[in-house]
Design a protein around this motif. Structure first.
Motif, PDB file in Angstrom:
ATOM      1  N   GLU A   5       0.832  -1.206   0.000  1.00  0.00           N
ATOM      2  CA  GLU A   5       0.000   0.000   0.000  1.00  0.00           C
ATOM      3  C   GLU A   5       0.864   1.251   0.000  1.00  0.00           C
ATOM      4  OE1 GLU A   5      -4.023  -1.468   2.371  1.00  0.00           O
ATOM      5  OE2 GLU A   5      -2.250  -0.864   3.502  1.00  0.00           O
ATOM      6  N   ALA A   6       1.944   1.223   0.787  1.00  0.00           N
ATOM      7  CA  ALA A   6       2.853   2.374   0.835  1.00  0.00           C
ATOM      8  C   ALA A   6       3.525   2.576  -0.514  1.00  0.00           C
ATOM      9  CB  ALA A   6       3.900   2.162   1.930  1.00  0.00           C
ATOM     10  N   LEU A   8       2.321   1.701  -3.490  1.00  0.00           N
ATOM     11  CA  LEU A   8       1.334   2.191  -4.450  1.00  0.00           C
ATOM     12  C   LEU A   8       1.032   3.675  -4.227  1.00  0.00           C
ATOM     13  CD1 LEU A   8      -1.125  -0.855  -4.508  1.00  0.00           C
ATOM     14  CD2 LEU A   8       0.537  -0.204  -6.266  1.00  0.00           C
ATOM     15  N   ARG A   9       0.947   4.092  -2.971  1.00  0.00           N
ATOM     16  CA  ARG A   9       0.702   5.511  -2.682  1.00  0.00           C
ATOM     17  C   ARG A   9       1.873   6.372  -3.152  1.00  0.00           C
ATOM     18  NH1 ARG A   9      -2.398   6.572   3.071  1.00  0.00           N
ATOM     19  NH2 ARG A   9      -4.158   5.149   2.706  1.00  0.00           N
ATOM     20  N   ARG A  10       3.068   5.865  -2.906  1.00  0.00           N
ATOM     21  CA  ARG A  10       4.252   6.618  -3.323  1.00  0.00           C
ATOM     22  C   ARG A  10       4.310   6.722  -4.844  1.00  0.00           C
ATOM     23  NH1 ARG A  10      10.306   5.063  -1.128  1.00  0.00           N
ATOM     24  NH2 ARG A  10      11.450   6.760  -2.138  1.00  0.00           N
ATOM     25  N   ALA A  11       3.956   5.633  -5.515  1.00  0.00           N
ATOM     26  CA  ALA A  11       3.962   5.650  -6.976  1.00  0.00           C
ATOM     27  C   ALA A  11       2.879   6.572  -7.519  1.00  0.00           C
ATOM     28  CB  ALA A  11       3.768   4.232  -7.504  1.00  0.00           C
ATOM     29  N   ALA A  12       1.710   6.550  -6.905  1.00  0.00           N
ATOM     30  CA  ALA A  12       0.625   7.425  -7.354  1.00  0.00           C
ATOM     31  C   ALA A  12       1.019   8.893  -7.231  1.00  0.00           C
ATOM     32  CB  ALA A  12      -0.639   7.141  -6.551  1.00  0.00           C
ATOM     33  N   ALA A  13       1.746   9.206  -6.162  1.00  0.00           N
ATOM     34  CA  ALA A  13       2.167  10.597  -5.943  1.00  0.00           C
ATOM     35  C   ALA A  13       3.284  11.013  -6.901  1.00  0.00           C
ATOM     36  CB  ALA A  13       2.627  10.777  -4.505  1.00  0.00           C
ATOM     37  N   GLY A  14       4.123  10.056  -7.315  1.00  0.00           N
ATOM     38  CA  GLY A  14       5.294  10.415  -8.114  1.00  0.00           C
ATOM     39  C   GLY A  14       5.194  10.139  -9.593  1.00  0.00           C
ATOM     40  N   ALA A  15       4.182   9.376 -10.032  1.00  0.00           N
ATOM     41  CA  ALA A  15       4.125   8.915 -11.418  1.00  0.00           C
ATOM     42  C   ALA A  15       4.141  10.049 -12.431  1.00  0.00           C
ATOM     43  CB  ALA A  15       2.880   8.051 -11.618  1.00  0.00           C
ATOM     44  N   SER A  16       3.427  11.117 -12.147  1.00  0.00           N
ATOM     45  CA  SER A  16       3.389  12.235 -13.089  1.00  0.00           C
ATOM     46  C   SER A  16       4.760  12.885 -13.241  1.00  0.00           C
ATOM     47  CB  SER A  16       2.368  13.270 -12.619  1.00  0.00           C
ATOM     48  OG  SER A  16       2.313  14.360 -13.512  1.00  0.00           O
ATOM     49  N   VAL A  28      13.329   1.150  -6.592  1.00  0.00           N
ATOM     50  CA  VAL A  28      13.701  -0.268  -6.722  1.00  0.00           C
ATOM     51  C   VAL A  28      13.728  -0.913  -5.344  1.00  0.00           C
ATOM     52  CG1 VAL A  28      15.471  -1.890  -7.495  1.00  0.00           C
ATOM     53  CG2 VAL A  28      15.039   0.212  -8.813  1.00  0.00           C
ATOM     54  N   ALA A  29      14.362  -0.225  -4.395  1.00  0.00           N
ATOM     55  CA  ALA A  29      14.422  -0.734  -3.025  1.00  0.00           C
ATOM     56  C   ALA A  29      13.033  -0.798  -2.413  1.00  0.00           C
ATOM     57  CB  ALA A  29      15.336   0.146  -2.181  1.00  0.00           C
ATOM     58  N   ALA A  30      12.193   0.192  -2.715  1.00  0.00           N
ATOM     59  CA  ALA A  30      10.831   0.206  -2.180  1.00  0.00           C
ATOM     60  C   ALA A  30      10.014  -0.959  -2.730  1.00  0.00           C
ATOM     61  CB  ALA A  30      10.154   1.535  -2.503  1.00  0.00           C
ATOM     62  N   ALA A  31      10.193  -1.243  -4.018  1.00  0.00           N
ATOM     63  CA  ALA A  31       9.479  -2.369  -4.630  1.00  0.00           C
ATOM     64  C   ALA A  31       9.950  -3.697  -4.046  1.00  0.00           C
ATOM     65  CB  ALA A  31       9.681  -2.353  -6.142  1.00  0.00           C
ATOM     66  N   ALA A  32      11.251  -3.796  -3.788  1.00  0.00           N
ATOM     67  CA  ALA A  32      11.790  -5.015  -3.178  1.00  0.00           C
ATOM     68  C   ALA A  32      11.258  -5.183  -1.760  1.00  0.00           C
ATOM     69  CB  ALA A  32      13.312  -4.960  -3.173  1.00  0.00           C
ATOM     70  N   GLU A  33      11.183  -4.086  -1.027  1.00  0.00           N
ATOM     71  CA  GLU A  33      10.680  -4.124   0.348  1.00  0.00           C
ATOM     72  C   GLU A  33       9.231  -4.584   0.393  1.00  0.00           C
ATOM     73  OE1 GLU A  33      10.613  -0.793   3.640  1.00  0.00           O
ATOM     74  OE2 GLU A  33      12.542  -0.756   2.566  1.00  0.00           O
ATOM     75  N   ALA A  34       8.477  -4.228  -0.639  1.00  0.00           N
ATOM     76  CA  ALA A  34       7.078  -4.629  -0.723  1.00  0.00           C
ATOM     77  C   ALA A  34       6.922  -6.054  -1.239  1.00  0.00           C
ATOM     78  CB  ALA A  34       6.317  -3.658  -1.624  1.00  0.00           C
ATOM     79  N   GLY A  35       8.043  -6.711  -1.544  1.00  0.00           N
ATOM     80  CA  GLY A  35       8.003  -8.093  -2.011  1.00  0.00           C
ATOM     81  C   GLY A  35       7.575  -8.243  -3.449  1.00  0.00           C
ATOM     82  N   MET A  36       7.746  -7.177  -4.257  1.00  0.00           N
ATOM     83  CA  MET A  36       7.270  -7.199  -5.626  1.00  0.00           C
ATOM     84  C   MET A  36       8.283  -7.735  -6.635  1.00  0.00           C
ATOM     85  SD  MET A  36       4.087  -6.108  -5.882  1.00  0.00           S
ATOM     86  CE  MET A  36       3.882  -7.250  -4.523  1.00  0.00           C
ATOM     87  N   LEU A  37       9.553  -7.698  -6.333  1.00  0.00           N
ATOM     88  CA  LEU A  37      10.567  -8.073  -7.312  1.00  0.00           C
ATOM     89  C   LEU A  37      10.824  -9.571  -7.272  1.00  0.00           C
ATOM     90  CD1 LEU A  37      13.109  -5.126  -6.960  1.00  0.00           C
ATOM     91  CD2 LEU A  37      11.053  -5.295  -8.374  1.00  0.00           C
ATOM     92  N   THR A  67       2.675   2.690 -14.999  1.00  0.00           N
ATOM     93  CA  THR A  67       3.198   1.716 -15.956  1.00  0.00           C
ATOM     94  C   THR A  67       4.692   1.487 -15.770  1.00  0.00           C
ATOM     95  OG1 THR A  67       1.531   2.398 -17.567  1.00  0.00           O
ATOM     96  CG2 THR A  67       3.400   1.149 -18.409  1.00  0.00           C
ATOM     97  N   SER A  68       5.419   2.519 -15.402  1.00  0.00           N
ATOM     98  CA  SER A  68       6.866   2.376 -15.254  1.00  0.00           C
ATOM     99  C   SER A  68       7.217   1.488 -14.067  1.00  0.00           C
ATOM    100  CB  SER A  68       7.516   3.750 -15.111  1.00  0.00           C
ATOM    101  OG  SER A  68       7.346   4.496 -16.300  1.00  0.00           O
ATOM    102  N   LEU A  69       6.459   1.610 -12.979  1.00  0.00           N
ATOM    103  CA  LEU A  69       6.699   0.729 -11.836  1.00  0.00           C
ATOM    104  C   LEU A  69       6.342  -0.705 -12.199  1.00  0.00           C
ATOM    105  CD1 LEU A  69       7.516   0.388  -8.887  1.00  0.00           C
ATOM    106  CD2 LEU A  69       5.159   0.937  -8.236  1.00  0.00           C
ATOM    107  N   ARG A  70       5.234  -0.877 -12.926  1.00  0.00           N
ATOM    108  CA  ARG A  70       4.888  -2.225 -13.395  1.00  0.00           C
ATOM    109  C   ARG A  70       5.960  -2.750 -14.334  1.00  0.00           C
ATOM    110  NH1 ARG A  70       5.059  -4.180 -17.756  1.00  0.00           N
ATOM    111  NH2 ARG A  70       3.830  -2.529 -18.718  1.00  0.00           N
ATOM    112  N   SER A  71       6.571  -1.884 -15.117  1.00  0.00           N
ATOM    113  CA  SER A  71       7.632  -2.304 -16.031  1.00  0.00           C
ATOM    114  C   SER A  71       8.863  -2.792 -15.276  1.00  0.00           C
ATOM    115  CB  SER A  71       8.021  -1.148 -16.963  1.00  0.00           C
ATOM    116  OG  SER A  71       6.938  -0.791 -17.803  1.00  0.00           O
ATOM    117  N   LEU A  72       9.173  -2.159 -14.147  1.00  0.00           N
ATOM    118  CA  LEU A  72      10.261  -2.648 -13.299  1.00  0.00           C
ATOM    119  C   LEU A  72       9.930  -4.048 -12.799  1.00  0.00           C
ATOM    120  CD1 LEU A  72      12.908  -2.189 -11.644  1.00  0.00           C
ATOM    121  CD2 LEU A  72      11.423  -1.322  -9.812  1.00  0.00           C
TER     122      LEU A  72
END
Length: 376
Positions: A5-6, A8-16, A28-37, A67-72
């Motif tokens: 959730e953290a 996704l919120r960070r990505a929503a705020a920064g995507a633009s 990258v570290a945030a995505a790893a921390e969320a268990g996404m990588l 889309t860029s976070l999903r691309s990572l």
């Protein structure tokens, strides 16, 4: 709040902002921390052992935001999948934990100026023998190539096709960031040039004669699957935004949603999104059950989802009007990103040919089975 959730919120705020500056390395570290990588890799390599459905739904959640976070998520998973499937025990132990933990950013370097999915046209060369090789060539459109620490490079040697992991922090590797492209502007895309760059022979994943096509097929199949789910996330987000705007917007004392044309557009988008999501679920089931149809249902899911995202985002921008084109609006950003999703892997006709061939094979098998049954 969970780590996801953290994220996704960070990505929503920064995507633009990332659409102009590129996604920062700390994500990258945030995505790893969320268990996404590499979440679908085994736990012993830092993954979560997620099944196809869980992996797909994660891609959809990321796709609905950025889309860029999903691309990572996709490219890291592509490289990890290829290593996990075709690498040695030593290669898995060395590379997978670093990829799933976000210590390394991976990239797939296959496309060249005159070679896309057609491997016979690859000009990149691996030369030398013994413990060290040299790689020379130019790769284009490498997603997260500007941040990549290691790239899975497709090339050729005197003995045949080769796929190997090339680290980028060495002389002979040159990065050329790509900016202002149509979509995926935050995905740190780059062209990479290798000028006799050194590479240990132990980094070879596909040795000559082993099957470069198998290694790349594993990576591309993983990418196709997560892109499909990511596109459903985009499409669903656009439908949600368009419906909310149509419901609340009053023009000349008439609610926008009361226009028949607007309702029709929303209805078409709902059908497109629901159909694409159903195909993605079917692809997930086939993959988890190891069905022989898994590859073709994944192709169908990606084809339908990319089309749904393109149509839903176009309709959303039209319904939102000026707001849809305003800086920071995700429908406008997704409109551009969705076009890229339809272009990836070549023209839509390529997927249509694969799907048509499957239909014909299925029809032939069905007729043969009926003939056998009638003969009995």
């Amino acid at each position: 709040m969970s780590d996801l959730e953290a994220l996704l919120r960070r990505a929503a705020a920064g995507a633009s902002e990332w659409d102009s500056t590129g996604m920062p390395r700390e994500m990258v570290a945030a995505a790893a921390e969320a268990g996404m990588l590499g979440m679908d890799r085994p736990a012993r390599y830092g993954g979560r052992g997620a099944d196809a459905l869980e992996t797909g739904r994660a891609a959809a959640e990321l796709g609905a935001v950025c889309t860029s976070l999903r691309s990572l998520f996709t490219v890291q998973g592509m490289v990890a999948a290829a290593i996990d499937r075709w690498g040695t025990t030593e290669q898995r132990a060395r590379w997978l934990p670093a990829l799933t933990g976000g210590e390394l950013v991976g990239g797939l370097a296959a496309t060249e100026a005159v070679a896309g999915s057609n491997l016979s046209g690859i000009a990149t060369r691996f030369t030398g023998s013994g413990p060290e090789l040299r790689v020379s060539g130019r790769k284009r459109w490498v997603t997260f190539g500007a941040l990549a620490d290691v790239v899975l490079v497709a090339g050729r040697s005197d003995d045949g096709p080769v796929a190997a992991l090339v680290e980028t922090d060495q002389p002979g590797v040159h990065l050329e960031p790509v900016t202002d492209q149509l979509g995926m502007r935050g995905a740190r895309i780059a062209h990479l040039t290798f000028d006799a760059a050194r590479m240990p022979a132990e980094n070879i994943i596909a040795r000559p004669g082993f099957g470069l096509s198998h290694v790349l097929a594993t990576a591309l199949d993983h990418g196709r699957y997560t892109i499909a789910w990511g596109c459903t996330g985009m499409a669903r987000a656009c439908l949600t935004d368009a419906a909310a705007h149509a419901h609340d917007r009053i023009q000349s004392d008439v609610r926008l949603a009361d226009h028949q044309s607007v309702r029709a557009m929303l209805g078409r988008s709902w059908v497109d999104v629901a159909a694409a999501e159903a195909l993605c679920v079917r692809a997930a089931s086939d993959r988890d059950e190891r069905e022989p149809t898994a590859q073709i249902t994944t192709i169908a899911a990606k084809y339908a989802a990319a089309a749904a995202a393109s149509a839903a985002s176009e309709r959303a921008v039209q319904i939102l009007g000026a707001a849809g084109c305003a800086p920071g609006n995700r429908a406008g950003r997704f409109y551009r990103d969705a076009k890229i999703m339809q272009i990836i892997e070549g023209a839509r006709e390529v997927a249509e040919q694969d799907l048509g061939e499957f239909v014909l094979r299925s029809a032939g098998a069905s007729r043969a089975a009926s003939a056998v049954a009638a003969g009995r």
